[in-house]
Each structure stands twice: as structure tokens, then as C-alpha cells.
Design a protein around this motif. Structure first.
Motif, short mmCIF file in Angstrom:
data_model
loop_
_atom_site.label_atom_id
_atom_site.label_comp_id
_atom_site.label_asym_id
_atom_site.label_seq_id
_atom_site.Cartn_x
_atom_site.Cartn_y
_atom_site.Cartn_z
N VAL A 60 0.87 -1.17 0.00
CA VAL A 60 0.00 0.00 0.00
C VAL A 60 0.91 1.22 0.00
N GLY A 61 0.48 2.27 -0.68
CA GLY A 61 1.32 3.44 -0.79
C GLY A 61 0.54 4.72 -0.61
N ILE A 62 1.22 5.70 -0.03
CA ILE A 62 0.70 7.05 0.05
C ILE A 62 1.72 7.95 -0.64
N ASN A 63 1.25 8.74 -1.59
CA ASN A 63 2.15 9.50 -2.45
C ASN A 63 1.90 11.00 -2.30
N PHE A 64 2.99 11.76 -2.36
CA PHE A 64 2.93 13.21 -2.20
C PHE A 64 3.36 13.84 -3.52
N GLY A 65 2.39 14.13 -4.38
CA GLY A 65 2.72 14.67 -5.68
C GLY A 65 3.19 13.58 -6.63
N GLU A 66 3.97 13.99 -7.62
CA GLU A 66 4.39 13.07 -8.69
C GLU A 66 5.53 12.15 -8.28
N TYR A 67 6.40 12.59 -7.40
CA TYR A 67 7.68 11.91 -7.24
C TYR A 67 7.86 11.13 -5.94
N VAL A 68 7.41 11.68 -4.84
CA VAL A 68 7.76 11.14 -3.52
C VAL A 68 6.60 10.32 -2.95
N GLY A 69 6.93 9.17 -2.37
CA GLY A 69 5.92 8.33 -1.76
C GLY A 69 6.46 7.50 -0.61
N LEU A 70 5.56 7.04 0.24
CA LEU A 70 5.88 6.12 1.32
C LEU A 70 5.04 4.86 1.12
N THR A 71 5.67 3.70 1.17
CA THR A 71 4.95 2.45 0.96
C THR A 71 5.21 1.50 2.11
N CYS A 72 4.33 0.53 2.23
CA CYS A 72 4.54 -0.57 3.17
C CYS A 72 4.33 -1.87 2.40
N ASP A 73 5.40 -2.61 2.22
CA ASP A 73 5.34 -3.90 1.53
C ASP A 73 5.24 -5.03 2.56
N SER A 96 34.08 -32.92 -1.61
CA SER A 96 33.40 -31.68 -1.22
C SER A 96 31.98 -32.01 -0.77
N TYR A 97 31.55 -31.39 0.30
CA TYR A 97 30.25 -31.69 0.89
C TYR A 97 29.41 -30.40 0.97
N LYS A 98 28.17 -30.51 0.56
CA LYS A 98 27.29 -29.34 0.54
C LYS A 98 26.68 -29.08 1.92
N TYR A 99 26.57 -27.81 2.23
CA TYR A 99 25.87 -27.38 3.44
C TYR A 99 24.80 -26.39 2.99
N LYS A 100 23.53 -26.74 3.24
CA LYS A 100 22.42 -25.89 2.84
C LYS A 100 21.59 -25.50 4.07
N PHE A 101 21.09 -24.29 4.05
CA PHE A 101 20.19 -23.86 5.12
C PHE A 101 19.24 -22.80 4.57
N GLY A 102 18.16 -22.57 5.28
CA GLY A 102 17.20 -21.60 4.82
C GLY A 102 15.98 -21.52 5.70
N TYR A 103 14.99 -20.80 5.24
CA TYR A 103 13.78 -20.57 6.04
C TYR A 103 12.69 -19.97 5.15
N ASN A 104 11.47 -20.07 5.61
CA ASN A 104 10.37 -19.28 5.07
C ASN A 104 10.27 -18.02 5.92
N ALA A 105 9.80 -16.94 5.34
CA ALA A 105 9.75 -15.71 6.12
C ALA A 105 8.63 -14.78 5.67
N LEU A 106 7.98 -14.18 6.64
CA LEU A 106 7.06 -13.07 6.41
C LEU A 106 7.88 -11.79 6.54
N GLY A 107 7.86 -10.98 5.50
CA GLY A 107 8.63 -9.75 5.50
C GLY A 107 7.75 -8.52 5.53
N VAL A 108 8.14 -7.55 6.36
CA VAL A 108 7.44 -6.26 6.44
C VAL A 108 8.46 -5.17 6.15
N MET A 109 8.19 -4.33 5.14
CA MET A 109 9.15 -3.33 4.70
C MET A 109 8.51 -1.97 4.48
N PRO A 110 8.61 -1.05 5.44
CA PRO A 110 8.19 0.33 5.19
C PRO A 110 9.29 1.03 4.39
N MET A 111 8.93 1.63 3.26
CA MET A 111 9.96 2.16 2.37
C MET A 111 9.65 3.55 1.85
#
Length: 245
Positions: A60-73, A96-111
């Protein structure tokens, strides 16, 4: 310092007087992840691998004129990382032996988002809430601690992205770009951040160095402009109304 306050004041005044409008969007992306760690860079027995990742979400985004905005992803994705190990004590030195790791994630990004001439630039913090952590170590014994204990469930990073308008109009449009995430808080949980994880197969590696993944992703984004705030001055005073496009 005086000039910085002057610039900030001018920007604030400009934003306050700009046309206020709102948009929403859906986005998805796919890319590669790389584990960044000083030991990985310095030790010749270790080689950084590439892990695939993807995400989908909205904004969702809130924009101030043509160029500048704040969003939340807000998005949800799967992130994989890895590296190769060789010369492990107790194992064949030429293998050579492989090492793998990881995760699922919910991401919140105010930008903060800057848009000009059909292109955009965005930057902001990233807050990750991880689940389904996993570790696959071809040279490991599979004993505790578990992946959920080793990999933190909350991480903090920064997101930077840029892209351009592909097709559409002022109401609905398709954008394509690149996005980069850097988890500067590291992935190791507080309990094990003083250990040599993820290099527990090497008894001679005793120092604790932070593992901070970097993700590079190709992103597709569909934006829909909801409407804008119209201000007017009448004999009864100032009024504002929300108008759709």
C-alpha cells in the motif's frame, strides 16, 4: 547543519503542499541468495554457493505529488543459502560436501519511494519473521541443536530496489525491477551467536563471525491507483474529499 535543516524544511513544506494520492499493488519475485561471512571469504576450504529464493506479496502506498511516496510492503517467501565444504576432519580430503540452510519468512518493509519518468527507486528497513527453518549438511551427524534453535526467528535488514514502467496507464500499470535485501542482524539466534555456526564441522574454526545473507531478485509489480485527496476552500472554510481516478 544549518543547511541540512533548511533543506529538510523545504522538503517538508513541499510534501505538505503536494497532491496526496493512494495506490495498492501486488508483487512477486525470484532470485538468488548468498551467505556472507568473513570465515567463508577467508578460508580456502569453504566456497560460497547460490541458493534460489522467491516471494509474493502486496503493498500500500501514500504519495505526495508526482515523485515522492511512502509504501509498506508485506510479502511471504522462501529463502535458501549454501556453501561447499572440503578437507573436513574425519572425511576424505578430496571430497566436497554441501551445506544448505534456509527458512520461510514473512517480511514487512516500510519504504521511501521516488518515482520519475516511468522509473522508480525505493529503500527502507526490512523486518523478517522466519519459520520452517532447515539445515541440510552432507557431512553432519544430524544431532542437536536443531535448525529452529540455530536460525533466528526474527531478523532485521535493509531493502533497496529500482525498476521501470513496462505497460499500463495512470490507473493501472505493470512495473519490473531488481530488489536487493541484506540481513545485517545475521541469521544465528542469540543462544548460538557466540559459537562457530555454521562451521561446526571444523574444530579449528573457533571464532564467531556473523552470517548475513544477501538476496538479489527480479521483481514484477502491478500497481493500481485508488484515488486522491482533493482540497478546497469555501466560505465555510477548508474542506477535503477523497476522489477516485
Amino acid at each position: 547543519m544549518k543547511h541540512l535543516f533548511t533543506i529538510a524544511f523545504v522538503l517538508i513544506v513541499g510534501i505538505c503542499n503536494a497532491q496526496l494520492w493512494f495506490d495498492v499493488g501486488a508483487k512477486a519475485g525470484i532470485g538468488a541468495g548468498f551467505p556472507m561471512n568473513k570465515t567463508l571469504n577467508d578460508d580456502s576450504r569453504l566456497n560460497i554457493g547460490v541458493g534460489m529464493n522467491y516471494f509474493f506479496g502486496g503493498k500500500v502506498g501514500i504519495n505526495f505529488g508526482e515523485y515522492v511516496g511512502l509504501t509498506c510492503d508485506v510479502d511471504y517467501g522462501k529463502y535458501n543459502f549454501g556453501f561447499n565444504q572440503s578437507e573436513i576432519p574425519g572425511f576424505t580430503s578430496t571430497e566436497s560436501y554441501k551445506y544448505k540452510f534456509g527458512y520461510n519468512a514473512l517480511g514487512v518493509m516500510p519504504m521511501f519511494r521516488f518515482t520519475k519518468e516511468m522509473s522508480y527507486l525505493e529503500i527502507g528497513p526490512q523486518f523478517l519473521f522466519a519459520s520452517n527453518q532447515y539445515i541440510e549438511d552432507e557431512a553432519g551427524s544430524g544431532v542437536s541443536p536443531t535448525a529452529e534453535e540455530l536460525i533466528d526467528s526474527r531478523m532485521t535488514g535493509v531493502t533497496f530496489g529500482f525498476g521501470a514502467h513496462m505497460i499500463g496507464n495512470e490507473i493501472i500499470s505493470l512495473m519490473m525491477g531488481l530488489r536487493f535485501n541484506y540481513v545485517f542482524s545475521g541469521i544465528t539466534s542469540d543462544t548460538y551467536e557466540a559459537t562457530n555456526y555454521p562451521f561446526s564441522n571444523y574444530y579449528d574454526i573457533t571464532s564467531a563471525n556473523k552470517t548475513s545473507p544477501i538476496n538479489a531478485q527480479i521483481v514484477l509489480e502491478v500497481n493500481y491507483s485508488l484515488g486522491y485527496i482533493a482540497r478546497s476552500t469555501t466560505s465555510c472554510g477548508k474542506r477535503a474529499a477523497f476522489l477516485t481516478f
